[in-house]
Design a protein around this motif. Structure first.
Motif, PDB file in Angstrom:
ATOM      1  N   ASN A 328      36.006 -14.757  19.857  1.00  0.00           N
ATOM      2  CA  ASN A 328      35.195 -14.615  18.647  1.00  0.00           C
ATOM      3  C   ASN A 328      34.372 -13.339  18.610  1.00  0.00           C
ATOM      4  N   ARG A 329      34.292 -12.639  19.758  1.00  0.00           N
ATOM      5  CA  ARG A 329      33.497 -11.413  19.808  1.00  0.00           C
ATOM      6  C   ARG A 329      34.324 -10.179  20.153  1.00  0.00           C
ATOM      7  N   ILE A 330      35.356 -10.351  20.952  1.00  0.00           N
ATOM      8  CA  ILE A 330      36.121  -9.193  21.439  1.00  0.00           C
ATOM      9  C   ILE A 330      37.483  -9.125  20.772  1.00  0.00           C
ATOM     10  N   LEU A 331      38.299 -10.146  20.968  1.00  0.00           N
ATOM     11  CA  LEU A 331      39.674 -10.129  20.454  1.00  0.00           C
ATOM     12  C   LEU A 331      39.731 -10.681  19.036  1.00  0.00           C
ATOM     13  N   THR A 332      39.058 -10.017  18.125  1.00  0.00           N
ATOM     14  CA  THR A 332      39.035 -10.448  16.732  1.00  0.00           C
ATOM     15  C   THR A 332      39.936  -9.547  15.890  1.00  0.00           C
ATOM     16  N   SER A 333      40.279 -10.026  14.710  1.00  0.00           N
ATOM     17  CA  SER A 333      41.083  -9.212  13.804  1.00  0.00           C
ATOM     18  C   SER A 333      40.362  -7.927  13.432  1.00  0.00           C
ATOM     19  N   GLY A 334      39.037  -8.005  13.295  1.00  0.00           N
ATOM     20  CA  GLY A 334      38.270  -6.818  12.961  1.00  0.00           C
ATOM     21  C   GLY A 334      38.318  -5.771  14.057  1.00  0.00           C
ATOM     22  N   THR A 335      38.222  -6.227  15.316  1.00  0.00           N
ATOM     23  CA  THR A 335      38.267  -5.285  16.433  1.00  0.00           C
ATOM     24  C   THR A 335      39.636  -4.619  16.530  1.00  0.00           C
ATOM     25  N   ILE A 336      40.696  -5.412  16.403  1.00  0.00           N
ATOM     26  CA  ILE A 336      42.045  -4.861  16.516  1.00  0.00           C
ATOM     27  C   ILE A 336      42.344  -3.923  15.355  1.00  0.00           C
ATOM     28  N   SER A 337      41.963  -4.310  14.136  1.00  0.00           N
ATOM     29  CA  SER A 337      42.214  -3.441  12.986  1.00  0.00           C
ATOM     30  C   SER A 337      41.409  -2.148  13.093  1.00  0.00           C
ATOM     31  N   SER A 338      40.206  -2.213  13.649  1.00  0.00           N
ATOM     32  CA  SER A 338      39.410  -0.993  13.846  1.00  0.00           C
ATOM     33  C   SER A 338      40.086  -0.053  14.832  1.00  0.00           C
ATOM     34  N   ALA A 339      40.692  -0.620  15.888  1.00  0.00           N
ATOM     35  CA  ALA A 339      41.400   0.213  16.854  1.00  0.00           C
ATOM     36  C   ALA A 339      42.612   0.890  16.225  1.00  0.00           C
ATOM     37  N   VAL A 340      43.355   0.150  15.401  1.00  0.00           N
ATOM     38  CA  VAL A 340      44.516   0.735  14.709  1.00  0.00           C
ATOM     39  C   VAL A 340      44.056   1.806  13.727  1.00  0.00           C
ATOM     40  N   ARG A 341      42.942   1.554  13.037  1.00  0.00           N
ATOM     41  CA  ARG A 341      42.419   2.532  12.092  1.00  0.00           C
ATOM     42  C   ARG A 341      41.999   3.817  12.810  1.00  0.00           C
ATOM     43  N   ALA A 342      41.351   3.675  13.960  1.00  0.00           N
ATOM     44  CA  ALA A 342      40.948   4.857  14.727  1.00  0.00           C
ATOM     45  C   ALA A 342      42.161   5.658  15.174  1.00  0.00           C
ATOM     46  N   LEU A 343      43.230   4.963  15.547  1.00  0.00           N
ATOM     47  CA  LEU A 343      44.459   5.654  15.940  1.00  0.00           C
ATOM     48  C   LEU A 343      45.057   6.400  14.749  1.00  0.00           C
ATOM     49  N   ARG A 344      45.024   5.786  13.563  1.00  0.00           N
ATOM     50  CA  ARG A 344      45.540   6.450  12.378  1.00  0.00           C
ATOM     51  C   ARG A 344      44.717   7.689  12.026  1.00  0.00           C
ATOM     52  N   HIS A 345      43.399   7.580  12.142  1.00  0.00           N
ATOM     53  CA  HIS A 345      42.543   8.728  11.858  1.00  0.00           C
ATOM     54  C   HIS A 345      42.805   9.876  12.837  1.00  0.00           C
ATOM     55  N   THR A 346      43.130   9.536  14.073  1.00  0.00           N
ATOM     56  CA  THR A 346      43.398  10.573  15.067  1.00  0.00           C
ATOM     57  C   THR A 346      44.734  11.248  14.810  1.00  0.00           C
ATOM     58  N   MET A 347      45.764  10.460  14.520  1.00  0.00           N
ATOM     59  CA  MET A 347      47.101  11.008  14.329  1.00  0.00           C
ATOM     60  C   MET A 347      47.276  11.643  12.950  1.00  0.00           C
ATOM     61  N   PHE A 348      46.671  11.031  11.917  1.00  0.00           N
ATOM     62  CA  PHE A 348      46.823  11.525  10.547  1.00  0.00           C
ATOM     63  C   PHE A 348      45.432  11.620   9.908  1.00  0.00           C
ATOM     64  N   PRO A 349      44.686  12.680  10.184  1.00  0.00           N
ATOM     65  CA  PRO A 349      43.285  12.767   9.732  1.00  0.00           C
ATOM     66  C   PRO A 349      43.116  12.638   8.226  1.00  0.00           C
ATOM     67  N   ALA A 350      44.054  13.170   7.439  1.00  0.00           N
ATOM     68  CA  ALA A 350      43.958  13.099   5.978  1.00  0.00           C
ATOM     69  C   ALA A 350      44.967  12.123   5.385  1.00  0.00           C
ATOM     70  N   ASP A 351      45.586  11.297   6.220  1.00  0.00           N
ATOM     71  CA  ASP A 351      46.634  10.363   5.793  1.00  0.00           C
ATOM     72  C   ASP A 351      47.786  11.097   5.117  1.00  0.00           C
TER      73      ASP A 351
END
Length: 425
Positions: A328-351
């Motif tokens: 409920n604090r670590i392995l949440t959908s919000g945490t995982i989606s934030s990690a994927v979003r950070a990866l997208r921002h790193t690989m494709f800064p302007a999408d």
């Protein structure tokens, strides 16, 4: 492949070059839906689900779509005319199969034991080996090598893929590991196809795993991550609230504690390893020197824990609380989606296009020391200064080769839990 969920892509050559304009605020659900429709030519509802979470799927569909447009469709559209987008259909269906299989495997893992026991065993061995490696410097027990501390560490606790004299072994180990994983993850028809296996191995091995290992093992990257986590943990300012709000907050906290003790995880059997003996507790004791600063309190706590751990109900209760905290604090959908979003921002800064700009690397010792000092300052704000040995903790990530060995040990631990079949392969 007919059993898979497919979609029909409306072909529009202008989609590949159309800039993102007049879009809603970035990363909002409306923005992601427009981005996904532009990338795939269909609405997101027509795409196969990657996971059971729509929040995670939003981010994954956007990241995968950008990746395919940049690295796959760019060359494929120059080789063949695919009006209905069947090639893209097949790739997306294959990725969906891989992600859903990965999710099912992850659901079978005891994450509380993995994160709070097994992981801290690896970290404790890392800290102990590094302390011993430094003690051996200049003695007859030290390795006669230019990188003396690193050589000592590898002889004590090194991963077998990390060798100073044979650097190519890491690459060979990664290739073998990825090949075995793809055999387990790919469906039968793709596993028998050399082209499908090579495509999956290239994506997971060269573009994901290799970049993760190379980028996350730099000391400044780890220090920046520690700084970010520390700042996030103390981001909420402490303000004085009215008495009614304090009472309401206290009631909610009590409700959370009751829920954590009695919710769905209470139906699970108690773990074989007693929760009070998880490796996280001695690791934190060594980090804050609790037993040395408060010896009487430490004896009282350990004695009480030894008495309580004889009770099966107490162990079951502790296991239930930890499971709820982790899920409920670590392995949440919000945490995982934030990690994927950070990866997208790193690989494709302007999408749009893949980020080919070299990442910033500190050029001087002063810059490196400043990054380390910022991480130490952030950690000291979370824990009162004299109680946390932040200096030795941050020093343990100083050497890149040692960090690589640590990261590979952690990856092995994680992958062996996700793919237990690897032990027999």
């Amino acid at each position: 492949m007919s059993s898979r969920l497919k979609y029909r892509r409306r072909r529009n050559d202008k989609d590949d070059v159309k800039p993102l304009c007049d879009q809603p605020q970035r990363d909002t659900p409306e923005y992601l839906q427009k981005l996904i429709a532009q990338l795939y030519g269909v609405q997101q509802e027509s795409l196969p689900a990657f996971t059971s979470s729509s929040e995670v799927d939003n981010e994954l569909h956007a990241l995968v779509g950008l990746f395919l447009r940049q690295f796959v469709l760019g060359w494929y559209n120059n080789l063949a005319f695919d009006e209905n987008g069947e090639f893209l259909n097949e790739i997306v269906a294959l990725i969906a199969h891989l992600t859903r299989d990965l999710q099912q495997r992850c659901l079978r893992i005891d994450w509380s034991r993995l994160l709070l026991d097994d992981l801290f065993v690896v970290l404790s061995k890392h800290m102990e080996a590094l302390r011993e490696a430094r003690k051996r410097v200049g003695t007859k027990f030290s390795s006669q090598d230019e990188n003396e501390i690193t050589a000592n560490y590898l002889s004590l606790n090194g991963h077998f893929a990390i060798q100073l004299d044979t650097p190519e072994r890491e690459r060979q180990y990664m290739q073998v590991l990825v090949k075995k994983m793809m055999i387990l993850m790919l469906p039968n028809e793709e596993a028998e196809s050399s082209l499908s296996r090579l495509f999956a191995e290239t994506i997971f091995g060269d573009l994901i795993l290799r970049n993760v290992v190379e980028n996350l093992t730099d000391n400044f990257m780890l220090w920046n991550m520690i700084k970010a986590v520390s700042e996030a943990s103390c981001r909420r300012p402490k303000t004085r609230r009215p008495l009614f709000e304090q009472v309401s907050a206290g009631s909610r906290q009590i409700g959370h504690i009751v829920a954590y003790c009695t919710s769905v995880f209470s139906s699970k059997p108690a773990p074989q390893t007693l929760v009070t003996r998880y490796a996280v507790f001695p690791f934190m004791n060594d980090l804050v020197h609790f037993s040395k600063r408060y010896p009487l309190v430490h004896v009282a706590v350990t004695t009480t824990a030894a008495l309580l751990e004889k009770s099966e109900k107490f162990n079951h209760l502790c296991s239930n609380v930890l499971n709820n905290l982790v899920h409920n604090r670590i392995l949440t959908s919000g945490t995982i989606s934030s990690a994927v979003r950070a990866l997208r921002h790193t690989m494709f800064p302007a999408d749009e296009n893949f980020n080919t700009t070299p990442r910033y690397v500190p050029q001087t010792t002063e810059e490196l020391d400043e990054i380390k000092l910022n991480a130490k300052t952030a950690m000291d704000k979370v824990f009162s200064h004299p109680y946390l040995d932040t200096e030795s903790f941050l020093d343990s990530f100083e050497h890149k080769t040692i960090n690589k060995s640590l990261l590979w040990n952690i990856l092995d631990l994680l992958l062996m839990n996700i793919f237990p079949e690897l032990k027999d392969m």
